[in-house]
Design an enzyme around this catalytic site. Structure first.
Site, PDB file in Angstrom:
ATOM      1  N   GLY A 193       0.806  -1.221   0.000  1.00 53.55           N
ATOM      2  CA  GLY A 193       0.000   0.000   0.000  1.00 53.55           C
ATOM      3  C   GLY A 193       0.835   1.266   0.000  1.00 53.55           C
ATOM      4  O   GLY A 193       1.999   1.274   0.391  1.00 53.55           O
ATOM      5  N   LYS A 244       7.410  -2.896   4.008  1.00 51.94           N
ATOM      6  CA  LYS A 244       8.508  -3.347   3.144  1.00 51.94           C
ATOM      7  C   LYS A 244       9.831  -2.695   3.545  1.00 51.94           C
ATOM      8  O   LYS A 244      10.887  -3.319   3.476  1.00 51.94           O
ATOM      9  CB  LYS A 244       8.167  -3.070   1.673  1.00 51.94           C
ATOM     10  CG  LYS A 244       7.651  -1.659   1.380  1.00 51.94           C
ATOM     11  CD  LYS A 244       7.015  -1.569  -0.016  1.00 51.94           C
ATOM     12  CE  LYS A 244       6.313  -0.240  -0.260  1.00 51.94           C
ATOM     13  NZ  LYS A 244       5.066  -0.064   0.513  1.00 51.94           N
ATOM     14  N   VAL A 281       0.571   3.961   1.823  1.00 49.52           N
ATOM     15  CA  VAL A 281       0.957   4.488   3.135  1.00 49.52           C
ATOM     16  C   VAL A 281       1.448   3.374   4.052  1.00 49.52           C
ATOM     17  O   VAL A 281       1.485   3.513   5.260  1.00 49.52           O
ATOM     18  CB  VAL A 281      -0.193   5.261   3.818  1.00 49.52           C
ATOM     19  CG1 VAL A 281      -0.384   6.611   3.171  1.00 49.52           C
ATOM     20  CG2 VAL A 281      -1.487   4.472   3.797  1.00 49.52           C
ATOM     21  N   CYS A 282       1.812   2.248   3.449  1.00 51.77           N
ATOM     22  CA  CYS A 282       2.353   1.136   4.222  1.00 51.77           C
ATOM     23  C   CYS A 282       3.861   1.112   4.038  1.00 51.77           C
ATOM     24  O   CYS A 282       4.353   1.190   2.910  1.00 51.77           O
ATOM     25  CB  CYS A 282       1.759  -0.183   3.745  1.00 51.77           C
ATOM     26  SG  CYS A 282       2.204  -1.522   4.831  1.00 51.77           S
ATOM     27  N   ILE A 283       4.617   1.017   5.141  1.00 50.59           N
ATOM     28  CA  ILE A 283       6.079   0.983   5.014  1.00 50.59           C
ATOM     29  C   ILE A 283       6.654  -0.316   5.571  1.00 50.59           C
ATOM     30  O   ILE A 283       7.838  -0.407   5.873  1.00 50.59           O
ATOM     31  CB  ILE A 283       6.732   2.215   5.687  1.00 50.59           C
ATOM     32  CG1 ILE A 283       6.218   2.399   7.110  1.00 50.59           C
ATOM     33  CG2 ILE A 283       6.483   3.464   4.854  1.00 50.59           C
ATOM     34  CD1 ILE A 283       6.956   3.469   7.902  1.00 50.59           C
TER      35      ILE A 283
END
EC number: 1.7.1.7
Length: 328
Positions: free
Chosen positions: A173, A179, A175-177
């Site tokens: 996503g 990773k 706004v997903c960090i």
């Protein structure tokens, strides 16, 4: 492991001879959990994307929705009110002890949500399997969606435990960090992960994360998704939760990840970030545009129903299809 990995922007679908006079003849509806919905799309169950008002709007207008789980104490009433209005109740739960009690309370109150999504970041876990079994035992009529996962093994195990659908995507996503913070996930190869998981699935899959354009919805359907969960494309609307703000002369709204400190109210195990999304106007306009774009996709696929997209040929274009055109 997989030989070829690719993501949305590495793929182009190949047109097949059109059988329709106009794209308006194309049917974008999808059957999911015994009900038919207008689009194979569901807004992300995030606090900056959905609230009770939007959930009601979507349900009244024939769209699927999943309410977020970040105001747990409001869920019982939410289910009751939606069902009293003759609308479907679709909620999210976590896996902590109090969630087990919540499921039991629903049963005691005679409330069976039509859809329950077990939603944690790493869904391939004993905790999720136990919760699936608990819900299936206490509320056997509820359609259970479980996630999030990123491997065929996980899909098979959750289905075997009783999940009616699985949600695929770990960290792709906007706004997903995850990773970046952990080194794990499907960021950068979400579409290939979806394809890999779909081959193992015997029940529907929701593709979750990494959608940046409407064309990505068609690509998700091509590689096995029944539903496509979308965050950033749904953020920043008139109806979206949050206040309108002005940044550098632009009208914007906040959008943050479910594991961000803004969400949690604390800096602990943060795997989400916050960003401002340019104001996009009304949600129904975006839904209409998505429908029209998907109708066009179906006509390019050479059919008049969504399923036509599943069988088209595709190419992997390793230099990214945008050739420097930034669309997002």
């Amino acid at each position: 492991m997989m030989d070829v990995v690719f993501d949305y922007e590495d793929i182009q679908l190949i047109p097949a001879k059109s059988i329709v006079g106009s794209r308006s003849e194309c049917d974008t509806t999808v059957e999911f959990g015994g009900r038919r919905f207008k689009l194979p799309v569901v807004p992300a169950n995030m606090q900056t994307i959905i609230d009770e008002k939007i959930a009601t709007f979507l349900a009244e207008n024939g769209y699927f929705y999943i309410m977020h789980r970040f105001e747990p104490e409001t869920r019982l009433n939410f289910v009751r009110e939606m069902q009293q209005r003759g609308l479907i109740a679709s909620i999210s739960v976590g896996v902590k002890t109090e969630e087990y009690t919540f499921i039991e309370t629903l049963a005691q109150e005679g409330l069976t949500p039509e859809y329950i999504t077990i939603d944690i970041a790493h869904g391939h876990s004993e905790a999720v399997i136990r919760m699936i079994q608990h819900i299936k035992q206490i509320l056997p009529e509820s359609f259970v969606i479980a996630g999030n996962v990123g491997t065929p093994e996980a899909v098979r195990e959750l289905e075997h435990a009783g999940a009616d659908a699985t949600k695929v995507g770990i960290g792709p996503g906007k706004v997903c960090i995850t990773k970046i913070k952990t080194g794990f996930g499907t960021g950068g190869w979400q579409l290939a992960a979806l394809r890999w998981c779909a081959k193992a699935a015997s029940k529907p899959i929701i593709a979750d994360g990494g959608i940046r354009t409407h064309g990505d919805i068609a690509k998700s359907v091509r590689f096995g998704a029944t539903m496509v969960m979308i965050g950033s494309l749904f953020a920043g609307h008139e109806e979206s939760p949050g206040e309108m703000q002005e940044v550098d002369g632009l009208q914007v709204k906040e959008y943050f990840g479910s594991a961000s400190e803004f969400q949690k109210g604390e800096k602990k195990n943060v795997e989400g970030k916050k960003m401002f999304i340019e104001f996009k106007g009304s949600l129904s306009d975006t839904l209409t545009e998505m429908e029209q774009d998907l109708q066009s996709a179906i006509s390019y696929a050479g059919g008049n129903k969504l399923q036509a997209i599943r069988t088209v040929d595709y190419v992997v274009v390793k230099n990214s299809i945008f050739n420097g055109d930034k669309v997002y």
